[in-house]
Scaffold this motif. Sequence first.
Motif, PDB file in Angstrom:
ATOM      1  N   PRO A   8      61.346   6.303 -37.908  1.00  0.00           N
ATOM      2  CA  PRO A   8      60.251   6.603 -38.974  1.00  0.00           C
ATOM      3  C   PRO A   8      60.289   5.775 -40.035  1.00  0.00           C
ATOM      4  O   PRO A   8      61.301   5.294 -40.826  1.00  0.00           O
ATOM      5  CB  PRO A   8      60.954   7.920 -39.320  1.00  0.00           C
ATOM      6  CG  PRO A   8      62.095   8.231 -38.380  1.00  0.00           C
ATOM      7  CD  PRO A   8      62.562   6.826 -37.842  1.00  0.00           C
ATOM      8  N   ILE A   9      59.367   5.269 -40.893  1.00  0.00           N
ATOM      9  CA  ILE A   9      58.995   4.599 -41.795  1.00  0.00           C
ATOM     10  C   ILE A   9      58.256   5.610 -42.789  1.00  0.00           C
ATOM     11  O   ILE A   9      56.955   5.920 -42.406  1.00  0.00           O
ATOM     12  CB  ILE A   9      58.115   3.474 -41.588  1.00  0.00           C
ATOM     13  CG1 ILE A   9      58.585   2.486 -40.407  1.00  0.00           C
ATOM     14  CG2 ILE A   9      57.926   2.594 -43.016  1.00  0.00           C
ATOM     15  CD1 ILE A   9      57.613   1.314 -39.949  1.00  0.00           C
ATOM     16  N   PHE A  66      52.901   0.721 -30.108  1.00  0.00           N
ATOM     17  CA  PHE A  66      54.449   1.068 -30.416  1.00  0.00           C
ATOM     18  C   PHE A  66      54.460   2.379 -30.900  1.00  0.00           C
ATOM     19  O   PHE A  66      55.352   2.639 -31.980  1.00  0.00           O
ATOM     20  CB  PHE A  66      54.912   0.182 -31.659  1.00  0.00           C
ATOM     21  CG  PHE A  66      55.366  -1.161 -31.422  1.00  0.00           C
ATOM     22  CD1 PHE A  66      56.576  -1.402 -31.279  1.00  0.00           C
ATOM     23  CD2 PHE A  66      54.647  -2.195 -30.857  1.00  0.00           C
ATOM     24  CE1 PHE A  66      57.144  -2.616 -30.675  1.00  0.00           C
ATOM     25  CE2 PHE A  66      54.997  -3.332 -30.815  1.00  0.00           C
ATOM     26  CZ  PHE A  66      56.442  -3.615 -30.531  1.00  0.00           C
ATOM     27  N   GLY A  67      53.996   3.256 -30.105  1.00  0.00           N
ATOM     28  CA  GLY A  67      53.830   4.744 -30.309  1.00  0.00           C
ATOM     29  C   GLY A  67      54.172   5.595 -29.345  1.00  0.00           C
ATOM     30  O   GLY A  67      53.778   6.824 -29.315  1.00  0.00           O
ATOM     31  N   ILE A  88      52.028   9.991 -38.842  1.00  0.00           N
ATOM     32  CA  ILE A  88      52.773  11.297 -38.685  1.00  0.00           C
ATOM     33  C   ILE A  88      52.542  12.147 -39.894  1.00  0.00           C
ATOM     34  O   ILE A  88      52.934  11.550 -41.180  1.00  0.00           O
ATOM     35  CB  ILE A  88      53.870  11.658 -38.111  1.00  0.00           C
ATOM     36  CG1 ILE A  88      54.177  10.730 -36.869  1.00  0.00           C
ATOM     37  CG2 ILE A  88      54.403  13.042 -38.021  1.00  0.00           C
ATOM     38  CD1 ILE A  88      53.273  11.230 -35.714  1.00  0.00           C
ATOM     39  N   ARG A  89      51.760  13.301 -39.813  1.00  0.00           N
ATOM     40  CA  ARG A  89      51.388  13.787 -41.145  1.00  0.00           C
ATOM     41  C   ARG A  89      51.723  15.525 -40.957  1.00  0.00           C
ATOM     42  O   ARG A  89      51.991  15.875 -39.982  1.00  0.00           O
ATOM     43  CB  ARG A  89      49.912  13.781 -41.556  1.00  0.00           C
ATOM     44  CG  ARG A  89      49.550  12.346 -41.882  1.00  0.00           C
ATOM     45  CD  ARG A  89      47.909  12.102 -41.570  1.00  0.00           C
ATOM     46  NE  ARG A  89      47.652  12.048 -40.079  1.00  0.00           N
ATOM     47  CZ  ARG A  89      46.695  12.313 -39.590  1.00  0.00           C
ATOM     48  NH1 ARG A  89      45.541  12.804 -40.287  1.00  0.00           N
ATOM     49  NH2 ARG A  89      46.496  12.433 -38.153  1.00  0.00           N
ATOM     50  N   PRO A  90      51.505  16.177 -42.137  1.00  0.00           N
ATOM     51  CA  PRO A  90      51.805  17.683 -41.981  1.00  0.00           C
ATOM     52  C   PRO A  90      50.902  18.246 -41.151  1.00  0.00           C
ATOM     53  O   PRO A  90      49.742  17.656 -40.943  1.00  0.00           O
ATOM     54  CB  PRO A  90      51.548  18.132 -43.406  1.00  0.00           C
ATOM     55  CG  PRO A  90      52.040  16.911 -44.517  1.00  0.00           C
ATOM     56  CD  PRO A  90      51.444  15.576 -43.482  1.00  0.00           C
ATOM     57  N   PRO A  91      51.172  19.213 -40.449  1.00  0.00           N
ATOM     58  CA  PRO A  91      52.246  20.028 -40.339  1.00  0.00           C
ATOM     59  C   PRO A  91      53.484  19.611 -39.663  1.00  0.00           C
ATOM     60  O   PRO A  91      54.488  20.204 -39.585  1.00  0.00           O
ATOM     61  CB  PRO A  91      51.912  21.539 -40.056  1.00  0.00           C
ATOM     62  CG  PRO A  91      51.033  21.002 -39.086  1.00  0.00           C
ATOM     63  CD  PRO A  91      50.028  19.840 -39.412  1.00  0.00           C
ATOM     64  N   SER A 121      54.967  12.056 -45.096  1.00  0.00           N
ATOM     65  CA  SER A 121      54.129  11.307 -44.135  1.00  0.00           C
ATOM     66  C   SER A 121      54.799  10.091 -43.741  1.00  0.00           C
ATOM     67  O   SER A 121      55.384   9.466 -44.442  1.00  0.00           O
ATOM     68  CB  SER A 121      52.532  11.408 -44.517  1.00  0.00           C
ATOM     69  OG  SER A 121      51.959  12.734 -44.571  1.00  0.00           O
ATOM     70  N   ARG A 122      54.413   9.567 -42.545  1.00  0.00           N
ATOM     71  CA  ARG A 122      55.151   8.487 -41.946  1.00  0.00           C
ATOM     72  C   ARG A 122      54.524   7.786 -40.873  1.00  0.00           C
ATOM     73  O   ARG A 122      53.620   8.414 -40.152  1.00  0.00           O
ATOM     74  CB  ARG A 122      56.435   8.828 -41.734  1.00  0.00           C
ATOM     75  CG  ARG A 122      56.535   9.738 -40.232  1.00  0.00           C
ATOM     76  CD  ARG A 122      57.839  10.593 -40.147  1.00  0.00           C
ATOM     77  NE  ARG A 122      58.227  11.324 -41.130  1.00  0.00           N
ATOM     78  CZ  ARG A 122      59.278  11.913 -41.326  1.00  0.00           C
ATOM     79  NH1 ARG A 122      60.266  11.806 -40.351  1.00  0.00           N
ATOM     80  NH2 ARG A 122      59.815  12.935 -42.244  1.00  0.00           N
ATOM     81  N   LEU A 123      55.035   6.493 -40.621  1.00  0.00           N
ATOM     82  CA  LEU A 123      54.756   5.899 -39.544  1.00  0.00           C
ATOM     83  C   LEU A 123      55.642   6.019 -38.426  1.00  0.00           C
ATOM     84  O   LEU A 123      56.920   5.803 -38.844  1.00  0.00           O
ATOM     85  CB  LEU A 123      54.483   4.185 -39.581  1.00  0.00           C
ATOM     86  CG  LEU A 123      53.320   3.715 -40.431  1.00  0.00           C
ATOM     87  CD1 LEU A 123      53.400   2.371 -40.627  1.00  0.00           C
ATOM     88  CD2 LEU A 123      52.213   4.459 -40.193  1.00  0.00           C
TER      89      LEU A 123
END
Length: 411
Positions: A343-344, A47-48, A369-372, A379-381
């Motif tokens: 986005p979660i 799922f990505g 998904i994280r910085p940057p 941050s999110r899924l």
Amino acid sequence: MNPNLESQLNEELEELKNNDLERTVDDLRFISSTKATDKEGKEFLVFGTNNYLGLTHHGDVIKAAQEASIYGTGSTGSRLTTGASFEARELENNISEFKNVESTLIFNTGYMTNLGVIYALTKENDIIFSDQLNHASIIDGTRISKAKVKVYKHKDTEDLERLIQIELEESTKNNEEKNNNSNFFIVSDGVFSMDGDIAPLPELVEIADKYNCTLIIDEAHATGVIGKNGKGTVEYYKDKTGIDLTDSVDLQIGTLSKALASEGGFVCGKQVYIDYLINKSRPFIFSTALSPATIASANAALNLLKENSEEYLNNLNENTRLMRKLLCDAGLNIVDGETPIIPIIIGPADLANKISKELEKEGILVSSIRPPSVPKDMSRLRLTVIATHTKDEIEYTAQKIIEIWNILNKN
């Protein structure tokens, strides 16, 4: 040998690891549009991906690639030397017809398309107005250009107009006029890659017309995804307002690697822009052309979209609504929207990583998904639903996300 550089690199890598920001490459082999296996043979629900219509494994797409492979596994040169295959011209004409524009030019990737277009068209006296949440390829394109860059708040057209007026007032103060040798550009994603929201195109068009700006819209996550027939942001707003903005958008940039199930990028619009890019865009001029098989598969996917748009878009939208409803009903922090990018919002990078790893144990791959890529503490899924996911796959995945979130969030 440079031991100082090696030491610096190791320190930076260690810092990334300590802050849960380290990135690694995990090998996968897709066995269908929704499933993949790792090196040990473990099977995952995925799922990505950006394979929005699930066409990477469609028989017609695979057959087109196989048939084109008889002309060689590579193009052997740039389009301006030996790499000008018949397949490339056919695809460009097909995209132009689909988008209802004069001409199209194919690049090697969507990323290089943005760099190649922005860098080629803008000059030292120009000003680029760029949305705050534009894709990295747009940001990098503006950075390597010689133009002045002004970033406006995300989707905030009032802020955009304010910045344009400041630049015009500055010119007046310096006893200068915005002349024909100085151009304003507005650049925006059509669908934004991290939040999945849609650009306010009618307002952007209004401002571009008012101030004689060149308007460039990146349709990477819009083509094949929004609009009644999957034609993207222009069609999406035509469906809503009845107004066709095609001629008001100077250039549409897109990709072949998402809904069109292949690899590469494209830019389409008026013939004069395409002719200029052929002669001036270095990423186009100096890159080896895509292989005939790669181009043929994208063309086959585009034909399938044109012939079956209602079926594909209905499936995609139904799956999107189902996943959004299941997650929202469970109280998860979902960014509001209607696209298949869901986005979660988790917050801390370490928690987003933990949830992603727990889902992996359950046989589900969802990107953390994280910085940057996103702001700190956002941050999110990044969940993406595609047209070929089954209802059972969606319900199972939603259930596992909810269960893992409830467990880890309490701890």
